[in-house]
Motif scaffolding. Structure first.
Motif, PDB file in Angstrom:
ATOM      1  N   PRO A  36      13.138   5.315  -0.301  1.00  0.00           N
ATOM      2  CA  PRO A  36      12.494   6.101   0.753  1.00  0.00           C
ATOM      3  C   PRO A  36      11.561   7.182   0.213  1.00  0.00           C
ATOM      4  CG  PRO A  36      14.832   6.621   0.603  1.00  0.00           C
ATOM      5  CD  PRO A  36      14.594   5.463  -0.296  1.00  0.00           C
ATOM      6  N   TRP A  37      11.856   7.741  -0.943  1.00  0.00           N
ATOM      7  CA  TRP A  37      10.956   8.742  -1.514  1.00  0.00           C
ATOM      8  C   TRP A  37       9.624   8.110  -1.889  1.00  0.00           C
ATOM      9  CZ3 TRP A  37      11.535  13.984  -2.048  1.00  0.00           C
ATOM     10  CH2 TRP A  37      12.779  14.498  -1.723  1.00  0.00           C
ATOM     11  N   ARG A  38       9.672   6.950  -2.522  1.00  0.00           N
ATOM     12  CA  ARG A  38       8.440   6.267  -2.937  1.00  0.00           C
ATOM     13  C   ARG A  38       7.624   5.870  -1.710  1.00  0.00           C
ATOM     14  NH1 ARG A  38       7.119   4.445  -7.538  1.00  0.00           N
ATOM     15  NH2 ARG A  38       9.234   4.382  -8.332  1.00  0.00           N
ATOM     16  N   VAL A  39       8.276   5.319  -0.706  1.00  0.00           N
ATOM     17  CA  VAL A  39       7.572   4.893   0.502  1.00  0.00           C
ATOM     18  C   VAL A  39       7.022   6.103   1.263  1.00  0.00           C
ATOM     19  CG1 VAL A  39       7.865   3.730   2.725  1.00  0.00           C
ATOM     20  CG2 VAL A  39       8.890   2.755   0.671  1.00  0.00           C
ATOM     21  N   VAL A  81      -4.517   4.403  -5.097  1.00  0.00           N
ATOM     22  CA  VAL A  81      -3.421   5.201  -5.657  1.00  0.00           C
ATOM     23  C   VAL A  81      -2.135   4.945  -4.877  1.00  0.00           C
ATOM     24  CG1 VAL A  81      -2.571   7.586  -5.858  1.00  0.00           C
ATOM     25  CG2 VAL A  81      -4.837   6.984  -6.703  1.00  0.00           C
ATOM     26  N   ALA A  82      -2.211   4.916  -3.554  1.00  0.00           N
ATOM     27  CA  ALA A  82      -1.017   4.670  -2.743  1.00  0.00           C
ATOM     28  C   ALA A  82      -0.441   3.283  -3.013  1.00  0.00           C
ATOM     29  CB  ALA A  82      -1.351   4.821  -1.263  1.00  0.00           C
ATOM     30  N   LEU A  83      -1.300   2.283  -3.132  1.00  0.00           N
ATOM     31  CA  LEU A  83      -0.820   0.931  -3.414  1.00  0.00           C
ATOM     32  C   LEU A  83      -0.187   0.845  -4.799  1.00  0.00           C
ATOM     33  CD1 LEU A  83      -3.677  -1.203  -1.849  1.00  0.00           C
ATOM     34  CD2 LEU A  83      -1.388  -0.755  -0.934  1.00  0.00           C
ATOM     35  N   ARG A  84      -0.755   1.549  -5.759  1.00  0.00           N
ATOM     36  CA  ARG A  84      -0.174   1.536  -7.104  1.00  0.00           C
ATOM     37  C   ARG A  84       1.185   2.231  -7.118  1.00  0.00           C
ATOM     38  NH1 ARG A  84      -0.614  -1.769 -11.403  1.00  0.00           N
ATOM     39  NH2 ARG A  84       0.159  -0.674 -13.199  1.00  0.00           N
ATOM     40  N   LEU A  85       1.331   3.295  -6.323  1.00  0.00           N
ATOM     41  CA  LEU A  85       2.634   3.953  -6.202  1.00  0.00           C
ATOM     42  C   LEU A  85       3.695   2.983  -5.691  1.00  0.00           C
ATOM     43  CD1 LEU A  85       1.812   7.455  -4.689  1.00  0.00           C
ATOM     44  CD2 LEU A  85       2.885   6.993  -6.882  1.00  0.00           C
ATOM     45  N   LEU A  86       3.307   2.137  -4.746  1.00  0.00           N
ATOM     46  CA  LEU A  86       4.257   1.171  -4.194  1.00  0.00           C
ATOM     47  C   LEU A  86       4.569   0.038  -5.174  1.00  0.00           C
ATOM     48  CD1 LEU A  86       3.022   0.968  -0.514  1.00  0.00           C
ATOM     49  CD2 LEU A  86       5.128   2.020  -1.361  1.00  0.00           C
ATOM     50  N   ARG A  87       3.655  -0.279  -6.090  1.00  0.00           N
ATOM     51  CA  ARG A  87       3.874  -1.356  -7.066  1.00  0.00           C
ATOM     52  C   ARG A  87       4.712  -0.914  -8.261  1.00  0.00           C
ATOM     53  NH1 ARG A  87       3.184  -6.520  -6.766  1.00  0.00           N
ATOM     54  NH2 ARG A  87       2.506  -6.634  -8.896  1.00  0.00           N
ATOM     55  N   MET A  88       4.853   0.382  -8.469  1.00  0.00           N
ATOM     56  CA  MET A  88       5.583   0.875  -9.636  1.00  0.00           C
ATOM     57  C   MET A  88       7.047   0.443  -9.571  1.00  0.00           C
ATOM     58  SD  MET A  88       3.998   4.707  -9.942  1.00  0.00           S
ATOM     59  CE  MET A  88       5.285   5.271 -11.006  1.00  0.00           C
ATOM     60  N   GLY A 101       4.187   0.957 -14.496  1.00  0.00           N
ATOM     61  CA  GLY A 101       4.016   2.387 -14.306  1.00  0.00           C
ATOM     62  C   GLY A 101       2.765   2.650 -13.492  1.00  0.00           C
ATOM     63  N   PHE A 102       2.408   3.922 -13.367  1.00  0.00           N
ATOM     64  CA  PHE A 102       1.228   4.250 -12.573  1.00  0.00           C
ATOM     65  C   PHE A 102      -0.045   3.770 -13.257  1.00  0.00           C
ATOM     66  CE2 PHE A 102      -2.073   7.099 -10.946  1.00  0.00           C
ATOM     67  CZ  PHE A 102      -1.952   6.807  -9.605  1.00  0.00           C
ATOM     68  N   LEU A 103      -0.132   3.964 -14.568  1.00  0.00           N
ATOM     69  CA  LEU A 103      -1.339   3.569 -15.288  1.00  0.00           C
ATOM     70  C   LEU A 103      -1.132   2.367 -16.214  1.00  0.00           C
ATOM     71  CD1 LEU A 103      -2.704   7.097 -16.267  1.00  0.00           C
ATOM     72  CD2 LEU A 103      -3.487   5.612 -14.422  1.00  0.00           C
ATOM     73  N   VAL A 104       0.090   2.157 -16.684  1.00  0.00           N
ATOM     74  CA  VAL A 104       0.349   1.144 -17.702  1.00  0.00           C
ATOM     75  C   VAL A 104       1.442   0.194 -17.230  1.00  0.00           C
ATOM     76  CG1 VAL A 104       1.123   0.796 -20.078  1.00  0.00           C
ATOM     77  CG2 VAL A 104      -0.279   2.769 -19.524  1.00  0.00           C
ATOM     78  N   THR A 105       1.242  -1.092 -17.496  1.00  0.00           N
ATOM     79  CA  THR A 105       2.254  -2.109 -17.232  1.00  0.00           C
ATOM     80  C   THR A 105       2.612  -2.766 -18.553  1.00  0.00           C
ATOM     81  OG1 THR A 105       1.441  -2.514 -15.009  1.00  0.00           O
ATOM     82  CG2 THR A 105       2.749  -4.260 -16.014  1.00  0.00           C
ATOM     83  N   ARG A 106       3.909  -2.797 -18.849  1.00  0.00           N
ATOM     84  CA  ARG A 106       4.381  -3.417 -20.085  1.00  0.00           C
ATOM     85  C   ARG A 106       5.320  -4.558 -19.740  1.00  0.00           C
ATOM     86  NH1 ARG A 106       2.417   0.130 -23.544  1.00  0.00           N
ATOM     87  NH2 ARG A 106       2.861   2.318 -23.543  1.00  0.00           N
TER      88      ARG A 106
END
Length: 184
Positions: A36-39, A81-88, A101-106
């Motif tokens: 719920p915090w992320r959403v 930015v909002a969509l990336r927050l939801l993908r994290m 992550g927000f900027l990096v995907t490993r």
């Protein structure tokens, strides 16, 4: 009156009862729901984006088109930015484990994973510098010491703060994926 979002919720919980609920093991999936915090944060960012996009329309209608285009670009960036927050978060598939992550995907292939386990340790509260005692899902890689790898999930992250049962289910799901695919 039928409420389809309630039946979808029950369907998700029923599917989550099995150890590894999947049809296509090569498809990347998040083994838990966003918290719920992320959403909530993403919803507030999208609300701000709607105001900026409305401002872009007003600027384009009353002023110059170039200024309206710049404001439109800012609005589109805020939506991204909002969509990336939801993908994290943590994503799993038959190929490996992916930390977005927000900027990096490993992405770590399963053969490199030695173990995935839940540990009791100080964790960051909502991603801020303040730490509290909590649980973390630790990833141990064969070529790296465990201390060098940040935790995959924590009980006080954006997805699980105030939801210990959800953290336990997510940790169990990721551990099950690791156990099944690590030796494959």
């Amino acid at each position: 009156m039928p409420l389809p979002f309630l039946t979808a919720d029950r369907t998700f919980d029923a599917v989550a009862e099995s150890a590894l609920p999947y049809d296509d093991p090569d498809r990347w999936r998040r083994p838990y729901r966003p918290g719920p915090w992320r959403v909530g944060v993403a919803a507030l960012v999208l609300l701000f984006a709607s105001l900026v996009l409305f401002g872009a329309v007003l600027t384009a209608l009353t002023g110059s088109l170039s200024t309206g285009g710049v404001v439109l670009g800012v609005g589109v960036a805020i939506v991204a930015v909002a969509l990336r927050l939801l993908r994290m978060g943590v994503w799993v598939s038959g190929r490996g484990l992916r930390r977005t992550g927000f900027l990096v995907t490993r992405t770590v292939p399963w053969p490199r994973v030695v173990s995935v386990r839940t540990v009791q340790q100080p964790v960051r509260w909502l991603g801020l510098p303040r730490t509290v005692q909590g649980q973390a899902l630790a990833l141990v890689l064969g070529d790296r010491p465990a201390e060098d790898t940040p935790p995959l999930l924590t009980t006080h992250g954006l997805d699980f703060v105030g939801r210990p049962m959800a953290f336990d289910r997510a940790a169990d799901a990721v551990e099950a994926w690791a156990a099944e695919n690590r030796h494959a």
